[in-house]
Design an enzyme around this catalytic site. Structure first.
Site, short mmCIF file in Angstrom:
data_model
loop_
_atom_site.label_atom_id
_atom_site.label_comp_id
_atom_site.label_asym_id
_atom_site.label_seq_id
_atom_site.Cartn_x
_atom_site.Cartn_y
_atom_site.Cartn_z
N ASP A 144 53.66 -22.21 -5.81
CA ASP A 144 52.29 -22.68 -5.98
C ASP A 144 51.92 -23.72 -4.93
OD1 ASP A 144 51.52 -21.17 -8.14
OD2 ASP A 144 52.16 -22.65 -9.63
N TYR A 168 66.10 -23.85 -8.47
CA TYR A 168 64.99 -24.81 -8.32
C TYR A 168 65.47 -26.20 -8.70
CZ TYR A 168 61.39 -21.18 -7.76
OH TYR A 168 60.62 -20.15 -7.29
#
Length: 378
Positions: A107, A179
């Site tokens: 994003d 992540y």
């Protein structure tokens, strides 16, 4: 996938796959028929190389970037995106347009320590148009593309390049994605150097409670409660291989006067922060990593102009693939556990509810980092 740039990202990805099916034409080739081609929506990696051009070389490209000034990774009209900037740099390098496919969509505001993509390049002589030359060496590709990237904003860089077979797909061949999410705990505002790089939590965080909540979430589950509304994945079932909270030394840590001196503190500080709790104090008085972490967070302001440090935590999430916004929704719940708003039993209830409206607000994008993508490389 985790952190899709928009609900239309699947169409963008499918378009990218179809464009790669078309062989690159030499400058002497006739123009193609004006009849528009049909866009395939298949996610079969073999579709990407149904008619490979034998003169193309496919490269696997690892990139790092600061996501602050990007509108996500996937190409969008009238927006600055990771793929858009990278394709522009490759165009300047090879002299013709290229199509780039990423392993993971991120994003706007999300950073990457290592995102991976693939690109097909046909090396054509600039002096003799139409003459096809041997492929560029990976090192040449890395240096040349970085040359053009640094003329842009300087917030993206190629960190590795490798030649791969024509059917190797950066997204579908990925075996694992990791992540990281950075949390800073403390009453003071974040340093200018950490702006848009971490999420500051004013309250103290109970790491033990957060770890207990992590154990509830690890494993194979229906993660519908941690799946954003716009998620286009066919199934909410995912296997979360790792979810862990670690207290670490802040990245911009500088030794105080007392820490500078004839000791071996630096040698001991290079031990991984996750192992700090297992290090026993040195009887000779030398500092361990755990000592430095504790002192960096509790150091009082000793003189004018010195900033009070925050405690820094990293949440690690590792899986083969993630749902849209899954990691940020997980972090949002773990943060609430750390501040005492939720208990581990509440996390189990949210997971079993299988509805995103039961989850707590997700963490902001700017604390999230795509850490690595793992492959079984040929």
């Amino acid at each position: 996938m985790q952190d899709s740039s928009s609900s239309s990202s699947e169409v963008e990805h499918s378009t990218s796959i179809h464009l790669e099916q078309e062989p690159k034409r030499s400058l002497e080739s006739p123009s193609p028929s004006p009849k528009p081609s049909k866009i395939s929506r298949s996610e079969n990696p073999s579709d990407d190389a149904m008619t490979p051009n034998p003169r193309n070389q496919r490269y696997l490209i690892a990139i790092e970037y600061i996501g602050t000034r990007f509108s996500g990774s996937q190409q969008q009209p009238n927006c600055r995106t990771v793929v858009g900037v990278l394709q522009e740099a490759f165009h300047k390098f090879v002299g013709q347009p290229v199509s780039i496919s990423c392993s993971s969509r991120t994003d706007a505001g999300v950073h990457a320590l290592s995102n991976v993509c693939h690109v097909d390049v046909e090396r054509i002589s600039k002096r003799k148009p139409g003459e096809v030359l041997p492929p560029h060496e990976p090192g040449v590709v890395k240096r040349a593309v970085n040359h053009f990237l640094q003329k842009n904003e300087g917030d993206i860089m190629v960190i590795d390049v490798r030649c791969v077979p024509a059917d190797f797909h950066a997204r579908f061949k990925a075996q694992e994605r990791t992540y990281f999410y950075r949390l800073f705990s403390g009453p003071e505002p974040l340093s200018t150097f950490e702006k848009d790089r971490a999420w500051r939590i004013p309250e103290e965080l109970d790491v033990l409670a957060m770890q207990k909540a992590c154990s509830v979430l690890v494993g194979c589950h229906d993660f519908s409660s941690f799946r954003a509304t716009g998620c286009q994945a066919n199934s909410p079932i995912r296997t979360l291989d790792e979810l862990h909270v670690s207290e670490v030394v802040p990245s911009l840590y500088f030794p105080s006067t007392g820490e500078r001196g004839p000791t071996n503190a630096f040698e001991q500080a290079v031990v991984k922060p996750s192992d700090a709790s297992q290090i026993k104090p040195d009887m000779n008085g030398s500092d361990t990593t755990s000592d430095i972490v504790a002192r960096s967070s509790t150091r009082s302001i000793q003189a004018f102009g010195q900033r009070r440090s925050h405690r820094c935590y990293v949440i690690t999430a590792r899986a083969r693939s993630f749902l849209y916004h899954q990691v940020r929704l997980l972090v949002g719940v773990l943060k609430c556990v750390g501040t005492g708003e939720l208990a581990a039993s509440d996390v189990e209830r949210i997971l079993n509810a299988k509805a995103v409206n039961h989850a707590y607000p997700m963490a902001p994008a700017y604390g999230l980092y795509l850490g690595s993508v793992k492959y079984d490389l040929p």
